[in-house]
Design a protein around this motif. Structure first.
Motif, PDB file in Angstrom:
ATOM      1  N   VAL A 130       0.873  -1.176   0.000  1.00  0.00           N
ATOM      2  CA  VAL A 130       0.000   0.000   0.000  1.00  0.00           C
ATOM      3  C   VAL A 130       0.906   1.221   0.000  1.00  0.00           C
ATOM      4  CG1 VAL A 130      -1.840   1.235   1.200  1.00  0.00           C
ATOM      5  CG2 VAL A 130      -1.790  -1.265   1.237  1.00  0.00           C
ATOM      6  N   VAL A 131       1.290   1.638  -1.195  1.00  0.00           N
ATOM      7  CA  VAL A 131       2.203   2.767  -1.391  1.00  0.00           C
ATOM      8  C   VAL A 131       1.698   3.601  -2.556  1.00  0.00           C
ATOM      9  CG1 VAL A 131       4.247   1.621  -0.449  1.00  0.00           C
ATOM     10  CG2 VAL A 131       3.695   1.351  -2.854  1.00  0.00           C
ATOM     11  N   ALA A 132       2.265   4.790  -2.721  1.00  0.00           N
ATOM     12  CA  ALA A 132       1.887   5.642  -3.849  1.00  0.00           C
ATOM     13  C   ALA A 132       2.194   4.949  -5.169  1.00  0.00           C
ATOM     14  CB  ALA A 132       2.641   6.969  -3.761  1.00  0.00           C
ATOM     15  N   GLY A 133       1.414   5.296  -6.185  1.00  0.00           N
ATOM     16  CA  GLY A 133       1.577   4.645  -7.477  1.00  0.00           C
ATOM     17  C   GLY A 133       0.766   3.365  -7.544  1.00  0.00           C
ATOM     18  N   VAL A 134       0.521   2.905  -8.747  1.00  0.00           N
ATOM     19  CA  VAL A 134      -0.328   1.732  -8.964  1.00  0.00           C
ATOM     20  C   VAL A 134       0.484   0.454  -8.804  1.00  0.00           C
ATOM     21  CG1 VAL A 134      -1.653   0.475 -10.699  1.00  0.00           C
ATOM     22  CG2 VAL A 134      -1.951   2.948 -10.434  1.00  0.00           C
ATOM     23  N   GLN A 135      -0.052  -0.466  -8.004  1.00  0.00           N
ATOM     24  CA  GLN A 135       0.488  -1.826  -7.915  1.00  0.00           C
ATOM     25  C   GLN A 135      -0.504  -2.760  -8.607  1.00  0.00           C
ATOM     26  OE1 GLN A 135       0.535   0.145  -4.745  1.00  0.00           O
ATOM     27  NE2 GLN A 135       2.454   0.775  -5.709  1.00  0.00           N
ATOM     28  N   SER A 136      -0.013  -3.641  -9.462  1.00  0.00           N
ATOM     29  CA  SER A 136      -0.906  -4.439 -10.304  1.00  0.00           C
ATOM     30  C   SER A 136      -0.253  -5.775 -10.653  1.00  0.00           C
ATOM     31  CB  SER A 136      -1.248  -3.665 -11.585  1.00  0.00           C
ATOM     32  OG  SER A 136      -0.076  -3.368 -12.321  1.00  0.00           O
ATOM     33  N   ALA A 137      -0.987  -6.593 -11.408  1.00  0.00           N
ATOM     34  CA  ALA A 137      -0.507  -7.867 -11.971  1.00  0.00           C
ATOM     35  C   ALA A 137       0.121  -8.781 -10.924  1.00  0.00           C
ATOM     36  CB  ALA A 137       0.485  -7.597 -13.107  1.00  0.00           C
ATOM     37  N   PRO A 138      -0.602  -9.119  -9.829  1.00  0.00           N
ATOM     38  CA  PRO A 138      -0.003  -9.974  -8.806  1.00  0.00           C
ATOM     39  C   PRO A 138       0.197 -11.408  -9.286  1.00  0.00           C
ATOM     40  CG  PRO A 138      -2.334  -9.686  -8.369  1.00  0.00           C
ATOM     41  CD  PRO A 138      -1.998  -8.762  -9.507  1.00  0.00           C
ATOM     42  N   ALA A 139       1.192 -12.057  -8.682  1.00  0.00           N
ATOM     43  CA  ALA A 139       1.427 -13.493  -8.856  1.00  0.00           C
ATOM     44  C   ALA A 139       1.718 -14.072  -7.483  1.00  0.00           C
ATOM     45  CB  ALA A 139       2.600 -13.741  -9.799  1.00  0.00           C
ATOM     46  N   VAL A 140       1.325 -15.307  -7.232  1.00  0.00           N
ATOM     47  CA  VAL A 140       1.538 -15.936  -5.930  1.00  0.00           C
ATOM     48  C   VAL A 140       2.078 -17.343  -6.121  1.00  0.00           C
ATOM     49  CG1 VAL A 140      -0.151 -14.612  -4.623  1.00  0.00           C
ATOM     50  CG2 VAL A 140      -0.894 -16.646  -5.837  1.00  0.00           C
ATOM     51  N   VAL A 141       2.918 -17.773  -5.160  1.00  0.00           N
ATOM     52  CA  VAL A 141       3.425 -19.142  -5.162  1.00  0.00           C
ATOM     53  C   VAL A 141       3.733 -19.537  -3.725  1.00  0.00           C
ATOM     54  CG1 VAL A 141       5.852 -18.486  -5.534  1.00  0.00           C
ATOM     55  CG2 VAL A 141       5.057 -20.732  -6.258  1.00  0.00           C
ATOM     56  N   SER A 142       3.450 -20.777  -3.376  1.00  0.00           N
ATOM     57  CA  SER A 142       3.746 -21.289  -2.044  1.00  0.00           C
ATOM     58  C   SER A 142       5.246 -21.277  -1.791  1.00  0.00           C
ATOM     59  CB  SER A 142       3.210 -22.720  -1.914  1.00  0.00           C
ATOM     60  OG  SER A 142       3.695 -23.340  -0.740  1.00  0.00           O
ATOM     61  N   ASP A 143       5.628 -21.067  -0.509  1.00  0.00           N
ATOM     62  CA  ASP A 143       7.047 -21.165  -0.158  1.00  0.00           C
ATOM     63  C   ASP A 143       7.417 -22.569   0.297  1.00  0.00           C
ATOM     64  OD1 ASP A 143       6.024 -21.384   2.405  1.00  0.00           O
ATOM     65  OD2 ASP A 143       7.056 -19.621   3.201  1.00  0.00           O
ATOM     66  N   ASP A 144       6.478 -23.519   0.187  1.00  0.00           N
ATOM     67  CA  ASP A 144       6.666 -24.926   0.552  1.00  0.00           C
ATOM     68  C   ASP A 144       6.931 -25.106   2.045  1.00  0.00           C
ATOM     69  OD1 ASP A 144       6.320 -25.787  -2.116  1.00  0.00           O
ATOM     70  OD2 ASP A 144       8.417 -25.383  -2.574  1.00  0.00           O
ATOM     71  N   ALA A 145       6.604 -24.062   2.848  1.00  0.00           N
ATOM     72  CA  ALA A 145       6.771 -24.146   4.295  1.00  0.00           C
ATOM     73  C   ALA A 145       5.553 -23.569   5.004  1.00  0.00           C
ATOM     74  CB  ALA A 145       8.042 -23.426   4.725  1.00  0.00           C
ATOM     75  N   GLY A 146       4.421 -23.529   4.302  1.00  0.00           N
ATOM     76  CA  GLY A 146       3.191 -23.016   4.879  1.00  0.00           C
ATOM     77  C   GLY A 146       2.906 -21.568   4.566  1.00  0.00           C
ATOM     78  N   GLY A 147       3.887 -20.854   4.031  1.00  0.00           N
ATOM     79  CA  GLY A 147       3.709 -19.454   3.687  1.00  0.00           C
ATOM     80  C   GLY A 147       3.628 -19.239   2.200  1.00  0.00           C
ATOM     81  N   VAL A 148       3.791 -17.985   1.780  1.00  0.00           N
ATOM     82  CA  VAL A 148       3.568 -17.645   0.380  1.00  0.00           C
ATOM     83  C   VAL A 148       4.435 -16.463  -0.032  1.00  0.00           C
ATOM     84  CG1 VAL A 148       1.658 -16.063   0.922  1.00  0.00           C
ATOM     85  CG2 VAL A 148       1.713 -17.200  -1.308  1.00  0.00           C
ATOM     86  N   PHE A 149       4.840 -16.480  -1.296  1.00  0.00           N
ATOM     87  CA  PHE A 149       5.468 -15.326  -1.930  1.00  0.00           C
ATOM     88  C   PHE A 149       4.429 -14.635  -2.813  1.00  0.00           C
ATOM     89  CE2 PHE A 149       9.053 -18.207  -1.235  1.00  0.00           C
ATOM     90  CZ  PHE A 149      10.012 -17.351  -0.701  1.00  0.00           C
ATOM     91  N   VAL A 150       4.463 -13.310  -2.831  1.00  0.00           N
ATOM     92  CA  VAL A 150       3.617 -12.511  -3.718  1.00  0.00           C
ATOM     93  C   VAL A 150       4.534 -11.590  -4.509  1.00  0.00           C
ATOM     94  CG1 VAL A 150       1.662 -10.927  -3.885  1.00  0.00           C
ATOM     95  CG2 VAL A 150       1.802 -12.531  -1.970  1.00  0.00           C
ATOM     96  N   SER A 151       4.360 -11.537  -5.816  1.00  0.00           N
ATOM     97  CA  SER A 151       5.089 -10.572  -6.645  1.00  0.00           C
ATOM     98  C   SER A 151       4.090  -9.725  -7.409  1.00  0.00           C
ATOM     99  CB  SER A 151       6.055 -11.275  -7.608  1.00  0.00           C
ATOM    100  OG  SER A 151       5.342 -12.042  -8.562  1.00  0.00           O
ATOM    101  N   TRP A 152       4.548  -8.561  -7.880  1.00  0.00           N
ATOM    102  CA  TRP A 152       3.653  -7.667  -8.599  1.00  0.00           C
ATOM    103  C   TRP A 152       4.452  -6.621  -9.371  1.00  0.00           C
ATOM    104  CZ3 TRP A 152       4.558  -7.662  -3.403  1.00  0.00           C
ATOM    105  CH2 TRP A 152       5.053  -6.483  -2.847  1.00  0.00           C
ATOM    106  N   GLN A 153       3.737  -5.940 -10.227  1.00  0.00           N
ATOM    107  CA  GLN A 153       4.221  -4.815 -11.029  1.00  0.00           C
ATOM    108  C   GLN A 153       3.937  -3.540 -10.234  1.00  0.00           C
ATOM    109  OE1 GLN A 153       2.866  -5.123 -15.155  1.00  0.00           O
ATOM    110  NE2 GLN A 153       2.077  -3.046 -14.998  1.00  0.00           N
ATOM    111  N   ASP A 154       4.963  -2.691 -10.018  1.00  0.00           N
ATOM    112  CA  ASP A 154       4.852  -1.605  -9.048  1.00  0.00           C
ATOM    113  C   ASP A 154       5.323  -0.277  -9.639  1.00  0.00           C
ATOM    114  OD1 ASP A 154       5.551   0.135  -6.715  1.00  0.00           O
ATOM    115  OD2 ASP A 154       5.028  -1.671  -5.576  1.00  0.00           O
ATOM    116  N   ARG A 155       4.465   0.747  -9.516  1.00  0.00           N
ATOM    117  CA  ARG A 155       4.757   2.042 -10.136  1.00  0.00           C
ATOM    118  C   ARG A 155       5.086   3.117  -9.091  1.00  0.00           C
ATOM    119  NH1 ARG A 155       4.518   2.795 -15.397  1.00  0.00           N
ATOM    120  NH2 ARG A 155       4.442   4.912 -16.234  1.00  0.00           N
ATOM    121  N   ARG A 156       5.560   2.733  -7.929  1.00  0.00           N
ATOM    122  CA  ARG A 156       5.837   3.707  -6.870  1.00  0.00           C
ATOM    123  C   ARG A 156       6.937   4.696  -7.254  1.00  0.00           C
ATOM    124  NH1 ARG A 156       7.958  -0.223  -2.105  1.00  0.00           N
ATOM    125  NH2 ARG A 156       6.373  -1.558  -3.070  1.00  0.00           N
TER     126      ARG A 156
END
Length: 218
Positions: free
Chosen positions: A68-94
């Motif tokens: 939650v920052v200035a500029g548009v964040q979009s196009a998320p991708a998610v993948v398990s970290d194989d340890a119960g958690g998750v990675f999230v990536s995205w396109q960021d215009r901050r």
């Protein structure tokens, strides 16, 4: 049982939630990320739902704020970290142009130690970096790929990050060039190779028409 016929509401707000991405959590549920315009501009949120269709205990009813920052964040991708958690990536215009960022969240909805609020930059090179794709590296980290305009046209770049957020040895800061051929390379997709590397495939305009090319990175 537990799932309603019209679907489970993951973020009951009065604003729009767009372009969802989903990954299994390894224990019968799923992580879902999306672009969310409840704030001043578009941000990235994440939710964790269990196999019975309920939000996992401890997770906010309307989703966990990932970026939650200035500029548009979009196009998320998610993948398990194989340890119960998750990675999230995205396109960021901050910063005024599109870059690629990543965040690492635990199963209980907390940032993994060492990961800052609003994510770690995977690429802040000149020009735009768009539509990141992400896979597990089979070692607790991730491999990312994206289309990259630092050279004028669109090329394909990739990077590998450990679960700590550190760049993996041998990979270039701001990404390693996977394809910088003439014409535009776009619509990149990624698949794990089972040996901590990745297969990448993309739409390629180096010839007189669009073709499909692939490469394997170790």
């Amino acid at each position: 049982a537990g799932w309603v016929s019209s679907g489970v509401h993951l973020a009951a707000t009065s604003s729009n939630q767009l372009t969802p991405a989903i990954a299994a959590d390894g224990v019968g549920g799923a992580f879902v990320a999306w672009q969310d315009v409840r704030g001043a501009d578009a941000d990235i949120y994440l939710q964790h739902v269990n196999g019975a269709g309920a939000v996992v205990d401890g997770w906010p009813a309307t989703g966990l704020a990932i970026a939650v920052v200035a500029g548009v964040q979009s196009a998320p991708a998610v993948v398990s970290d194989d340890a119960g958690g998750v990675f999230v990536s995205w396109q960021d215009r901050r910063a005024g142009n599109d870059d690629v960022y990543v965040q690492h969240v635990s199963a209980v909805g907390a940032l993994v130690p060492g990961w800052p609020t609003n994510g770690v930059a995977a690429c802040t090179a000149a020009g735009d970096q768009r539509t990141p794709r992400m896979i597990s590296d089979d070692a607790g980290g991730v491999v990312l790929a994206w289309q990259d305009q630092r050279g004028g046209g669109w090329d394909v770049y990739a990077s590998r990050m450990h679960g700590s957020g550190a760049l993996a040895s041998g990979w270039s800061a701001d990404g390693t060039a996977a394809c910088v051929a003439g014409g535009d390379q776009t619509a990149v997709r990624a698949a794990r190779d089972g040996a901590q590397g990745a297969f990448l495939v993309w739409q390629d305009g180096r010839g007189s028409d669009l073709d499909v090319y692939a490469i394997r990175l170790d």
